[in-house]
Design a protein around this motif. Structure first.
Motif, mmCIF file in Angstrom:
data_model
loop_
_atom_site.group_PDB
_atom_site.id
_atom_site.type_symbol
_atom_site.label_atom_id
_atom_site.label_comp_id
_atom_site.label_asym_id
_atom_site.label_seq_id
_atom_site.Cartn_x
_atom_site.Cartn_y
_atom_site.Cartn_z
ATOM 1 N N SER A 28 -5.208 -7.475 -0.226
ATOM 2 C CA SER A 28 -5.802 -8.196 -1.351
ATOM 3 C C SER A 28 -4.706 -8.781 -2.226
ATOM 4 O O SER A 28 -4.796 -9.921 -2.670
ATOM 5 N N GLU B 122 0.828 -1.212 0.000
ATOM 6 C CA GLU B 122 0.000 0.000 0.000
ATOM 7 C C GLU B 122 0.861 1.261 0.000
ATOM 8 O O GLU B 122 0.535 2.247 -0.663
ATOM 9 N N GLY C 1 -6.686 -1.367 1.453
ATOM 10 C CA GLY C 1 -7.077 -2.739 1.166
ATOM 11 C C GLY C 1 -6.295 -3.421 0.067
ATOM 12 O O GLY C 1 -6.275 -4.642 0.010
ATOM 13 N N TYR D 268 -15.876 -9.028 -4.813
ATOM 14 C CA TYR D 268 -16.146 -7.678 -4.320
ATOM 15 C C TYR D 268 -17.444 -7.139 -4.903
ATOM 16 O O TYR D 268 -18.299 -6.598 -4.208
#
Lengths: 361, 362
Positions: free
Chosen positions: B289, B100, B285, B315
């Motif tokens: 993921s 991230e 997220g 999703y």
């Protein structure tokens, strides 16, 4: 590919032209109003989203039909757009949002679905079929500041604030203006947590304020933590978003709250009747029109409560909280005596007024 | 023999499988998927959702209807890149938890080019992509060097680097890059020329080309190149690799940097195709993921593509559930977790064989 890009640019220009010509016509809703709501957090978050959900339930009772909702849609376009499109495919023609991070996605959706009305509390974008709404929370926080100033024995007030920009800064400043109306010597210490929803930082900030000797804590964050800390410390607090008596019954003297049905019900009716005209720069609702106060706790003397409610009436009749002279922390005059700031100045308020202890950055 | 003594003389034995045929593996994963979905269906039916509508609204809509499929593709595009990013690092047992942060630095790079209008407009998007990859890779470099030189755990350092990246983003959006138009904490919107154009079918954009190209490049890199073979060696047996004189440190560090670059590319796609600006919420997220996708795909590029699309589908189906039935977010999260967990658990049955063993005596 680059030729393709030029085509896209040209198409965008043409679309913009259409949008401009469409602006002239009033928005007409096809069929009966069928609203659906997109929440950016879970419906029982104790604050902002729960206030919206409570309004939705009251609206369902008043309107006599169900308003479906989807919870916890984060502020990214790739999640907002499909959620809205699912509703539109199902025949919903009024899509209501709940976050400033929805602004761009709603702007795109509104352009793509001109026959659907879009409403977005806390948004920043507007158009012929899109209205962003925010409350003049400086009015409600000013009234809570009056309560705080009246019940504080030491005259030292504290404030836990989220992020240092316009619509948070205005609540901090208005809180002190309100407090000084009741106690001209009041001073306010503010701590910014740098997050909307961070109970750990909010607790640390509130405890720091308690140790500094404040006896009323105000707030503009997304959780009831500052009031809970106030109750633990045996002092008072004022809440934001919802009536915080639910979480801190002994400490909560007053809350600056959202009553979204006050705004949404008449708006839905005007959309249905074809008289809806979105304000091009956003709707800023006054106390009584979507934002309000829940006043007052038992610790507030009756005469104080009466004064606060009288001031509420005065604001509804047109009194401005930020009537000059307004002087910032450095001593610079920001609003001249007798003048009032424009909505643009309020929105961009990047200073704290004299008497506020604390820094923006 | 009585039932009791039969029980005593029998037990479950666990055997390591020596060889796993690919078809076998696929069958186990499919079986686990079906078990997971069955549990989810049971939960949904328990909540009052009809069986017919479960098929209509989740399966048919998500995978067979144009608007559903296009939403899945849009959702999956950055997931493919995040999955590739994780798999590149995991191949050499480098646990990159900071995807991230690298993704955010990629967005910072792209936004930097966009805000300062670097280069001619005709190649602006390419420059943004390059900047995103370079910054993402650069952000992965310090933890990689710390790992290789000082043996500092990359789990900790990449995670902490993510936080630094996030606070740097907050610093930018509350400071120099705050949108001058609405004074809100996000960067100004990219110009039309700085956005990935749609390919002309539903909502699908050219990010899909970036993702597919990345799959092809990574496939070549790990399956066909010398680097791929060496890195597989390092991943399987680092000590042996060191013993025969492979540059293990350089291979681990360059895998980590490639992983960061790929995360930066994911950031580029999110920023230029859906968000059109830097926002503090956009990376949330994708790191985890990516890790799940890489794990389920066994770090293989084409499998990553497929798993990412299935995750995207999960999703989208979850979002539709929330939209159509106003189901609580926690329940949807639970359902998604059940599906992912059952597939992950199938890995156990792929590796081991359960056997009833009889023995005499006692």
């Amino acid at each position: 590919m680059w030729r393709k890009l030029c085509c896209v640019a040209a198409a965008a220009l043409i679309a913009a032209g259409f949008a401009a010509s469409a602006e002239a016509e009033a928005f007409k809703l096809k069929g009966d109003p069928k609203p659906a709501w997109i929440y950016f957090n879970v419906k029982n978050d104790g604050g902002w989203t729960q206030a919206i959900d409570e309004a939705r339930i009251r609206m369902e009772k008043d309107l006599g039909y169900k308003i479906p909702f989807v919870e916890k849609v984060p502020e990214v376009a790739s999640e907002i757009t499909p959620a809205a499109e699912r509703y539109i495919e199902r025949g919903h023609n009024i899509i209501i949002g709940s976050a400033f991070g929805y602004s761009d996605a709603f702007k795109d959706l509104a352009a793509r679905y001109p026959e659907v009305a879009f409403l977005n509390p806390a948004g920043t974008t507007n158009g012929p079929n899109l209205q962003s709404i925010y409350g003049r929370t400086y009015e409600t926080q000013y009234l809570c500041g009056m309560v705080a100033g009246a019940i504080s024995k030491s005259g030292k007030l504290g404030f836990v604030a989220a992020n240092p920009f316009g619509l948070v800064n205005w609540t901090v400043n208005a809180y002190l203006i309100g407090a000084r109306k009741m106690n001209p010597k009041a001073e306010l210490t503010v701590i910014y947590t740098g997050a909307w929803n961070d109970p750990v930082k909010e607790r640390a900030a509130a405890q720091a304020l308690v140790e500094k000797g404040v006896d009323v804590i105000g707030q503009h964050v997304d959780t009831p933590t500052p009031q809970v800390v106030a109750q633990e410390a045996g002092i008072f607090g004022t809440g934001h978003h919802r009536d915080m008596r639910e979480f801190a019954p002994k400490a909560t003297a007053c809350s600056s709250i959202w009553v979204w049905d006050q705004y949404m019900l008449p708006t839905l009716k005007s959309i249905a009747s074809g008289s809806w005209e979105p304000a091009p720069y956003g709707a800023f609702v006054h106390v009584g029109g979507g934002a309000d106060i829940a006043c007052c706790g038992d610790m507030v003397p009756k005469d104080v409560a009466e004064k606060v409610m009288a001031e509420r009436d005065a604001i509804i009749k047109g009194k401005h909280v930020f009537e000059g002279p307004i002087v910032d922390q450095s001593g610079k005059e920001r609003v001249a005596a007798g003048a009032t700031p424009s909505d643009g100045d309020l929105w961009g308020m990047d200073y704290l007024i004299q008497g506020v202890v604390g820094q923006l950055n | 023999m009585t039932r009791r003594s039969w029980l005593r003389s029998t037990r479950l034995a666990l055997e390591v499988r020596q060889r796993i045929p690919p078809l076998h593996r696929a069958a186990f994963i499919l079986g686990a998927l079906i078990v997971g979905l069955a549990i989810c269906v049971a939960i949904l039916v328990g909540r009052g959702v009809g069986l017919a509508s479960i098929y209509e609204e989740f399966i048919a809509f998500t995978f067979f209807k144009a608007s559903g499929v296009s939403t899945v593709i849009v959702q999956s595009t950055p997931l493919v890149l995040a999955g590739l990013s994780a798999s590149l690092a995991f191949r050499v047992n480098y646990w990159n938890i900071g995807i991230e942060g690298q993704l955010f630095m990629g967005v910072i790079g792209a936004t930097l080019v966009a805000i300062f209008d670097v280069g001619p407009e005709s190649i602006r998007l390419v420059l943004m992509l390059v900047a995103a990859i370079v910054l993402g890779a650069a952000w992965a470099l310090p933890p990689a060097l710390l790992k290789v030189r000082l043996n500092v755990s990359e789990v900790i350092s990449t995670l902490l680097f993510s936080y630094i990246a996030f606070y740097f983003v907050l610093n930018q959006v509350y400071g120099p890059w705050q949108d001058p138009k609405d004074k809100f904490p996000h960067s100004e919107q990219y110009d039309a020329i700085e956005r990935l154009p749609p390919i002309g079918w539903e909502q699908v954009h050219y990010g899909i080309v970036v993702a597919l190209a990345a799959v092809a490049v990574v496939w070549w890199l790990v399956e066909r190149s010398r680097f791929g073979i060496q890195s597989r060696f390092v991943g399987t047996s680092p000590r042996m690799a060191l013993a025969i004189g492979l540059p293990v440190g350089a291979i681990v560090a360059s895998s980590a940097v490639l992983s960061g670059g790929m995360a930066g590319a994911a950031g580029f796609v999110i920023a230029t195709a859906t968000e059109f600006r830097l926002t503090p919420a956009m990376a949330a997220g994708y790191g985890f993921s990516g890790i799940v996708i890489a794990f389920l795909a066994g770090n293989r590029p084409f499998a990553t593509l497929i798993v990412a699309c299935l995750m995207g589908g999960l999703y989208v189906a979850g979002e539709s559930m929330k939209v159509f039935y106003s189901l609580p977010d926690a329940l949807v999260g639970l359902i998604q977790a059940i599906v992912v967990l059952s597939v992950t658990a199938s890995e156990f049955f792929v590796r081991y064989r359960l056997r009833l063993a009889h023995y005499r005596g006692a």
